[in-house]
Each structure stands twice: as C-alpha cells, then as structure tokens.
Design an enzyme around this catalytic site. Structure first.
Site, mmCIF file in Angstrom:
data_model
loop_
_atom_site.group_PDB
_atom_site.id
_atom_site.type_symbol
_atom_site.label_atom_id
_atom_site.label_comp_id
_atom_site.label_asym_id
_atom_site.label_seq_id
_atom_site.Cartn_x
_atom_site.Cartn_y
_atom_site.Cartn_z
ATOM 1 N N ARG A 107 0.881 -1.180 -0.298
ATOM 2 C CA ARG A 107 0.136 0.270 -0.115
ATOM 3 C C ARG A 107 1.373 0.887 0.031
ATOM 4 N NH1 ARG A 107 -5.733 1.325 2.267
ATOM 5 N NH2 ARG A 107 -4.957 3.398 3.148
ATOM 6 N N HIS A 134 -7.177 1.168 -6.769
ATOM 7 C CA HIS A 134 -6.975 1.145 -5.588
ATOM 8 C C HIS A 134 -8.203 -0.015 -5.697
ATOM 9 C CE1 HIS A 134 -7.710 -0.216 -0.925
ATOM 10 N NE2 HIS A 134 -8.669 1.099 -0.826
ATOM 11 N N GLN A 137 -10.569 -2.729 -2.979
ATOM 12 C CA GLN A 137 -11.830 -1.883 -2.442
ATOM 13 C C GLN A 137 -12.684 -2.467 -3.113
ATOM 14 O OE1 GLN A 137 -12.603 -0.136 0.769
ATOM 15 N NE2 GLN A 137 -14.542 -0.900 -0.910
ATOM 16 N N ASP A 225 -17.018 9.035 -1.989
ATOM 17 C CA ASP A 225 -15.802 9.053 -0.917
ATOM 18 C C ASP A 225 -15.545 10.295 -0.551
ATOM 19 O OD1 ASP A 225 -13.155 7.563 0.245
ATOM 20 O OD2 ASP A 225 -12.206 7.828 -2.220
ATOM 21 N N CYS A 266 -16.046 3.369 0.530
ATOM 22 C CA CYS A 266 -14.967 2.774 0.829
ATOM 23 C C CYS A 266 -14.583 3.561 2.390
ATOM 24 C CB CYS A 266 -14.017 3.129 0.053
ATOM 25 S SG CYS A 266 -13.174 4.395 -0.045
ATOM 26 N N ARG A 294 -13.884 -6.257 2.417
ATOM 27 C CA ARG A 294 -12.720 -6.534 2.059
ATOM 28 C C ARG A 294 -12.098 -7.587 2.510
ATOM 29 N NH1 ARG A 294 -10.187 -1.214 1.780
ATOM 30 N NH2 ARG A 294 -7.562 -2.657 1.109
#
Length: 308
Positions: A107, A134, A137, A225, A266, A294
């Site tokens: 990450r 991402h 996700q 988001d 998310c 996830r």
C-alpha cells in the site's frame, strides 16, 4: 507471475472467478468466530509480507486476518522501517523480499513504486492502494453489490464527488464486469482521461453529468468517497469542500435513485461532508458489508495469486 496490480490489468474471467470464490468462502464460514480458521487452509506454510507506506485500518486488518484464517502467516512492515526506495532501490528490495516470503502486498503512494516492485519481484505482488487506483476495494464493492442485488452486469452505478483513485478502479470495473457508470462532480476534479478511454474502448463509456440530481435518477447504486484524500495537501481542504458541497449524498439525492438502490462508501468517512449520517446509517447503506467484504474479496485475490 499472477500479480494483482489493477482491475484493468486482470482478465475478466479471473475477476469473475475471484468474486464467486469470495462469496463462496464467506458463505462457508457461517457464524464461526473471526479468529477461527477456514475449513481448508490453502495458505498453510505461506508467509505474506504486508508493506505500508500509507497508514491503514481496513487494508491492514483485513489482509492480516484473511491470511491467518487461511492458515498463513504475515509480516507487517512500514515504509519507514524498510526505508523503501531510500538507501536501497525498490527493485533490490523486491529481489530480497522474494527470497523470504511467498507474496507481497504493498500500500503505497506512487504507482511507480508498485510497478517497480512487481517488475523485479519473483513472487506475486498485490496492489493494496496507490494514489491512482484501489482495486481491492472495488472487488469488495462488486462482491457487496452482488451479495445484495445479484449480478452487477447491466446495472447502473453513479459516483458523486471527486474522480479519485477509488473512482478509477470503479471505471476499470465497469469495463471488466459490464455495468454502466456515471460520474457527477465538478470539472476540476474529473477523473483521468486514461480511465475514461479504457472504459470506452471496452464498450462501456462513462457518462459525465454535472447535475447530481439528473445523474442519480434511476441509479442502482450511488457511491462516494471522502472529499480530501490522505495524499492531498491540507491547503486543498477548503477549496475541495466548496467544490464538492453540491455533490453531497444526502437523503434527498438518494430518494431520486431507484427505491432499492444501494449506497456505498469505502470508508473512512467524514460524516455530513460527502454523505450525511442519515444516508450512511439508513436503509440504502451497505457500507459495513463493504468493509467486511474486503476480508473475503482479498482472500480470493490471495488464493488466485498463489494458485491455491
């Protein structure tokens, strides 16, 4: 090497298999405690390195728990501990790590870091997030939609807000899973042209509609988001809030979508900024299922990468 670097770089059949596997693994767990292992232990004897240049809650915990549930072990490392890219090249770090572990999840900030790691690693590499995309996700998001409403193919998704890294992976998913995607947000925060071109080339052109009320009319799922991402400078906060306030997902906006539309975010969320608490905690919201999924989606990605 079966890296999982981005949704648009992964074969649609493989993506479909991962979603199906994630749903099956979640169902198989039933109500057993989170710490209890799966019935099979496909990662038994495997070591997974989890590298974090960016701070994390969901990514760190979900990958760590997922590996453990499948019988593997994890080594969690921060970029500071590793001096990633400082004093030793990322390529050399990838070569060394490949001698110690079976898989690397990273990450990071720059996409170039991920790509260099994958180019020189001799074990699979998973994209846990970059400033551009991402994918893990959105695999969980697709899983969540299908868990509640069946196949996402042919459905209509609407993104309200900033055309950021999470939107980028939604754009990839629209092309790979065959659903329609509309972006509504201010022009200065439009998504990258590369992502729009990819979806269009796959026969799923993304609609841009500046009026959020028109955009969400008839939507099957509405997504947003945070307005300020962790890699955005603090100086951008007030400007972004002014730009994005008309695109807040509130009860009125959700009422214009289909009656059974889902709301996704998310997380982490800034309540009453990008979405109201009434929407986040309301009947359309599946944000907690997204967070849980996830775990299951990433378990499927891990197994695909390792071929187990």
């Amino acid at each position: 090497m079966p890296h999982f670097l981005d949704i648009h770089k992964t074969d649609p059949a493989a993506l479909r298999a991962m979603i199906d596997a994630a749903l099956a693994m979640k169902a198989a767990r039933g109500d057993r405690p989170r710490g209890a292992p799966d019935d099979t232990l496909p990662l038994s004897g495997r070591m997974v390195a989890l590298i974090f240049e960016k701070p994390s809650t969901r990514t760190r915990v979900s990958f760590d728990v997922g590996v453990r549930q499948m019988g593997g072990e994890t080594m969690v490392l921060s970029g500071r501990e590793m001096q990633l890219g400082h004093g030793e090249t990322i390529a050399d770090t990838a070569r060394v790590m490949s001698r110690y572990v079976d898989l690397i999840m990273i990450r990071t900030y720059e996409e170039a870091t991920l790509l260099e790691m994958a180019e020189h690693a001799t074990v699979p590499v998973i994209n846990g997030l970059t400033n551009r995309t991402h994918p893990c996700q959105i695999m969980a998001d697709v899983m969540t939609y299908e868990e509640h409403r069946g196949p996402i193919a042919g459905r209509r998704a609407v993104w309200s807000g900033d055309g950021n890294n999470v939107f980028a992976s939604w754009a990839h998913a629209a092309a790979q899973f065959g659903f329609d995607l509309t972006f509504t947000g201010p022009e200065p925060l439009d998504p990258e042209r590369e992502w729009l071109d990819f979806a269009a080339a796959k026969g799923r052109p993304i609609t841009i509609e500046r009026d959020p009320e028109k955009a969400v009319a008839g939507a099957d799922v509405v997504i947003t988001d945070t307005w300020v991402s962790m890699h955005d400078p603090e100086s951008a906060r007030e400007r972004r809030h002014n730009q994005l306030r008309p695109y807040q997902v509130n009860e009125h906006l959700m009422s214009l979508a289909k009656p059974d539309a889902l709301f996704m975010h998310c997380l982490p969320a800034h309540r009453n900024d990008e979405a109201t608490s009434g929407v986040m905690d309301g009947p359309h919201s599946v944000i907690w299922d997204e967070a849980e999924n996830r775990l299951h989606a990433q378990k499927a990605i891990l197994r695909w990468c390792l071929g187990v």
